[in-house]
Scaffold this motif. Structure first.
Motif, PDB file in Angstrom:
ATOM      1  N   ASP A 162       3.401  -7.807  -3.361  1.00  0.00           N
ATOM      2  CA  ASP A 162       3.540  -6.369  -3.570  1.00  0.00           C
ATOM      3  C   ASP A 162       3.528  -5.621  -2.247  1.00  0.00           C
ATOM      4  O   ASP A 162       2.697  -5.899  -1.372  1.00  0.00           O
ATOM      5  CB  ASP A 162       2.404  -5.840  -4.446  1.00  0.00           C
ATOM      6  N   THR A 163       4.438  -4.672  -2.113  1.00  0.00           N
ATOM      7  CA  THR A 163       4.479  -3.813  -0.926  1.00  0.00           C
ATOM      8  C   THR A 163       4.587  -2.355  -1.366  1.00  0.00           C
ATOM      9  O   THR A 163       5.033  -2.051  -2.472  1.00  0.00           O
ATOM     10  CB  THR A 163       5.664  -4.157  -0.006  1.00  0.00           C
ATOM     11  N   ALA A 164       4.152  -1.468  -0.485  1.00  0.00           N
ATOM     12  CA  ALA A 164       4.211  -0.036  -0.777  1.00  0.00           C
ATOM     13  C   ALA A 164       3.981   0.724   0.517  1.00  0.00           C
ATOM     14  O   ALA A 164       3.487   0.174   1.513  1.00  0.00           O
ATOM     15  CB  ALA A 164       3.162   0.356  -1.810  1.00  0.00           C
ATOM     16  N   THR A 165       4.358   1.996   0.516  1.00  0.00           N
ATOM     17  CA  THR A 165       4.044   2.873   1.630  1.00  0.00           C
ATOM     18  C   THR A 165       2.731   3.580   1.319  1.00  0.00           C
ATOM     19  O   THR A 165       2.617   4.279   0.315  1.00  0.00           O
ATOM     20  CB  THR A 165       5.154   3.913   1.854  1.00  0.00           C
ATOM     21  N   VAL A 166       1.738   3.359   2.168  1.00  0.00           N
ATOM     22  CA  VAL A 166       0.409   3.938   1.974  1.00  0.00           C
ATOM     23  C   VAL A 166      -0.003   4.637   3.261  1.00  0.00           C
ATOM     24  O   VAL A 166       0.044   4.039   4.340  1.00  0.00           O
ATOM     25  CB  VAL A 166      -0.632   2.856   1.604  1.00  0.00           C
ATOM     26  N   SER A 167      -0.358   5.906   3.153  1.00  0.00           N
ATOM     27  CA  SER A 167      -0.763   6.704   4.312  1.00  0.00           C
ATOM     28  C   SER A 167       0.308   6.682   5.409  1.00  0.00           C
ATOM     29  O   SER A 167      -0.012   6.712   6.601  1.00  0.00           O
ATOM     30  CB  SER A 167      -2.111   6.220   4.867  1.00  0.00           C
ATOM     31  N   GLY A 168       1.571   6.570   4.996  1.00  0.00           N
ATOM     32  CA  GLY A 168       2.670   6.591   5.947  1.00  0.00           C
ATOM     33  C   GLY A 168       2.995   5.241   6.561  1.00  0.00           C
ATOM     34  O   GLY A 168       3.894   5.143   7.410  1.00  0.00           O
ATOM     35  N   TYR A 169       2.310   4.177   6.151  1.00  0.00           N
ATOM     36  CA  TYR A 169       2.533   2.841   6.705  1.00  0.00           C
ATOM     37  C   TYR A 169       3.113   1.906   5.637  1.00  0.00           C
ATOM     38  O   TYR A 169       2.763   2.007   4.455  1.00  0.00           O
ATOM     39  CB  TYR A 169       1.213   2.239   7.214  1.00  0.00           C
ATOM     40  N   HIS A 170       3.990   1.005   6.074  1.00  0.00           N
ATOM     41  CA  HIS A 170       4.495  -0.029   5.182  1.00  0.00           C
ATOM     42  C   HIS A 170       3.388  -1.065   5.014  1.00  0.00           C
ATOM     43  O   HIS A 170       2.932  -1.676   5.994  1.00  0.00           O
ATOM     44  CB  HIS A 170       5.745  -0.682   5.756  1.00  0.00           C
ATOM     45  N   CYS A 171       2.951  -1.270   3.786  1.00  0.00           N
ATOM     46  CA  CYS A 171       1.782  -2.104   3.533  1.00  0.00           C
ATOM     47  C   CYS A 171       2.072  -3.228   2.554  1.00  0.00           C
ATOM     48  O   CYS A 171       3.010  -3.156   1.741  1.00  0.00           O
ATOM     49  CB  CYS A 171       0.642  -1.244   2.971  1.00  0.00           C
ATOM     50  N   GLN A 172       1.232  -4.246   2.631  1.00  0.00           N
ATOM     51  CA  GLN A 172       1.250  -5.353   1.696  1.00  0.00           C
ATOM     52  C   GLN A 172      -0.101  -5.384   0.993  1.00  0.00           C
ATOM     53  O   GLN A 172      -1.129  -5.010   1.554  1.00  0.00           O
ATOM     54  CB  GLN A 172       1.498  -6.680   2.422  1.00  0.00           C
ATOM     55  N   LYS A 173      -0.089  -5.872  -0.234  1.00  0.00           N
ATOM     56  CA  LYS A 173      -1.307  -5.885  -1.049  1.00  0.00           C
ATOM     57  C   LYS A 173      -2.019  -7.233  -0.961  1.00  0.00           C
ATOM     58  O   LYS A 173      -1.400  -8.289  -0.902  1.00  0.00           O
ATOM     59  CB  LYS A 173      -0.955  -5.577  -2.505  1.00  0.00           C
ATOM     60  N   ALA A 174      -3.363  -7.169  -0.945  1.00  0.00           N
ATOM     61  CA  ALA A 174      -4.201  -8.365  -0.998  1.00  0.00           C
ATOM     62  C   ALA A 174      -5.366  -8.092  -1.930  1.00  0.00           C
ATOM     63  O   ALA A 174      -5.757  -6.939  -2.139  1.00  0.00           O
ATOM     64  CB  ALA A 174      -4.709  -8.735   0.393  1.00  0.00           C
ATOM     65  N   THR A 175      -5.919  -9.158  -2.505  1.00  0.00           N
ATOM     66  CA  THR A 175      -7.034  -9.006  -3.435  1.00  0.00           C
ATOM     67  C   THR A 175      -8.174  -9.938  -3.046  1.00  0.00           C
ATOM     68  O   THR A 175      -7.981 -10.958  -2.375  1.00  0.00           O
ATOM     69  CB  THR A 175      -6.616  -9.304  -4.882  1.00  0.00           C
ATOM     70  N   CYS A 176      -9.385  -9.585  -3.487  1.00  0.00           N
ATOM     71  CA  CYS A 176     -10.538 -10.448  -3.238  1.00  0.00           C
ATOM     72  C   CYS A 176     -11.659 -10.096  -4.205  1.00  0.00           C
ATOM     73  O   CYS A 176     -11.641  -9.037  -4.844  1.00  0.00           O
ATOM     74  CB  CYS A 176     -11.045 -10.320  -1.794  1.00  0.00           C
ATOM     75  N   HIS A 177     -12.616 -10.984  -4.318  1.00  0.00           N
ATOM     76  CA  HIS A 177     -13.871 -10.731  -5.035  1.00  0.00           C
ATOM     77  C   HIS A 177     -14.959 -10.728  -3.982  1.00  0.00           C
ATOM     78  O   HIS A 177     -15.097 -11.687  -3.219  1.00  0.00           O
ATOM     79  CB  HIS A 177     -14.138 -11.816  -6.078  1.00  0.00           C
ATOM     80  N   PHE A 178     -15.738  -9.651  -3.930  1.00  0.00           N
ATOM     81  CA  PHE A 178     -16.709  -9.510  -2.842  1.00  0.00           C
ATOM     82  C   PHE A 178     -17.943  -8.771  -3.342  1.00  0.00           C
ATOM     83  O   PHE A 178     -17.836  -7.682  -3.912  1.00  0.00           O
ATOM     84  CB  PHE A 178     -16.064  -8.750  -1.673  1.00  0.00           C
ATOM     85  N   HIS A 179     -19.092  -9.367  -3.127  1.00  0.00           N
ATOM     86  CA  HIS A 179     -20.378  -8.766  -3.512  1.00  0.00           C
ATOM     87  C   HIS A 179     -20.381  -8.256  -4.951  1.00  0.00           C
ATOM     88  O   HIS A 179     -20.905  -7.182  -5.262  1.00  0.00           O
ATOM     89  CB  HIS A 179     -20.752  -7.642  -2.551  1.00  0.00           C
ATOM     90  N   GLY A 180     -19.761  -9.038  -5.843  1.00  0.00           N
ATOM     91  CA  GLY A 180     -19.853  -8.739  -7.265  1.00  0.00           C
ATOM     92  C   GLY A 180     -18.748  -7.877  -7.835  1.00  0.00           C
ATOM     93  O   GLY A 180     -18.731  -7.618  -9.045  1.00  0.00           O
TER      94      GLY A 180
END
Length: 284
Positions: A162-180
């Motif tokens: 997944d990609t999108a423009t976020v805060s004016g930047y070309h971004c890629q999506k990542a996911t994680c499980h962290f601290h619950g």
């Protein structure tokens, strides 16, 4: 004076009944401050990133719960609350003008939850270096103040297509499980640094936006600056090692029932037992 002022604030909050019950944070004002004249330099920042915490309108800083800063140097990073730093700065200047020892209520940190309401994310300063991140915490009770270390970065990311423009930047999506909690992050290779807000890092580019999947906490970049300024931190001469679990347990108790936790009493001398809903960022 310290506990007496807290008691008065809690008593007034209890008298207001359920007003503000939808806030995740306790109705308790932070009255201590840190003297910014007692800071030491630990590195030189080359990048400064600003993050809005839970913004209603990303273009209006008054709609943020907090405005937080990531400073990136050659071997260290610092993450802290701008609103708290601003309040500390004003209080330090105030004390220099013959008001030492007095509390200025007008200098409480800004934030959408109410002028100066308690929010533990505002009162943590995170220093990352040498593969670890150290959290220095300021608490309602001094016995719970200290610091604790964790590996950094400590997320196991899964990259998506997944990609999108976020805060004016070309971004890629990542996911994680962290601290619950499960998190989704948007990072940009256009800013080739592996850092992000709070304790997040380790992706191949700056984390521009990250949020838990329940959308209780959202960190969103508002600005990226190229700078050449010192990274400073307090001497923390009174801070001692403290277990992270002990800090989290105390902060949950404080947010859920601040009066009972600190022993605050109402005007009739009864312990204030008003409770509030609370969803901590870290569940484990």
């Amino acid at each position: 004076m310290y506990r007496r002022l807290i008691t008065i604030i809690l008593a007034l909050a209890a008298m207001c009944g359920g007003a503000g019950a939808q806030n995740k944070q306790a109705k308790i004002s932070y009255v201590a401050y840190s003297n910014i004249d007692k800071y030491i330099t630990i590195d030189t920042a080359i990048v400064r990133v600003w993050y809005a915490l839970n913004a209603l309108d990303i273009n209006d800083e008054n709609s943020y719960i907090d405005w937080q800063i990531l400073e990136v140097g050659s071997h260290s990073t610092k993450y802290y609350s701008y609103f708290v730093w601003e309040s500390d700065s004003l209080q330090t200047v105030d004390n220099r003008t013959n008001r030492s020892g007095r509390f200025s209520s007008s200098l409480l940190p800004r934030g959408r939850n109410g002028h100066g309401n308690w929010n533990e994310l505002q009162y943590h300063v995170l220093i990352a270096e040498k593969g670890k991140i150290r959290t220095y915490n300021r608490e309602r009770l001094r016995e719970y103040e200290g610091y604790y270390d964790e590996p950094y970065p400590d997320q196991q990311w899964t990259l998506t297509q997944d990609t999108a423009t976020v805060s004016g930047y070309h971004c890629q999506k990542a996911t994680c499980h962290f601290h619950g909690r499960d998190f989704e992050a948007w990072f940009t290779p256009e800013v080739p640094i592996k850092y992000g807000p709070w304790k997040f890092g380790g992706l191949p580019g700056l984390i521009v936006k990250v949020y838990d999947t329940a959308h209780l906490y959202t960190f969103e970049c508002t600005n990226v600056e190229r700078i050449n300024k010192p990274i400073v931190r307090s001497k923390y001469s009174r801070r001692r090692p403290i277990k992270r679990e002990k800090v989290l347990k105390f902060e949950r108790k404080l947010n859920e029932c601040p009066g009972r936790t600190i022993g605050a009493k109402d005007i009739e001398g009864n312990i204030i037992t008003t409770t509030y809903p609370y969803e901590p960022l870290e569940l484990e």
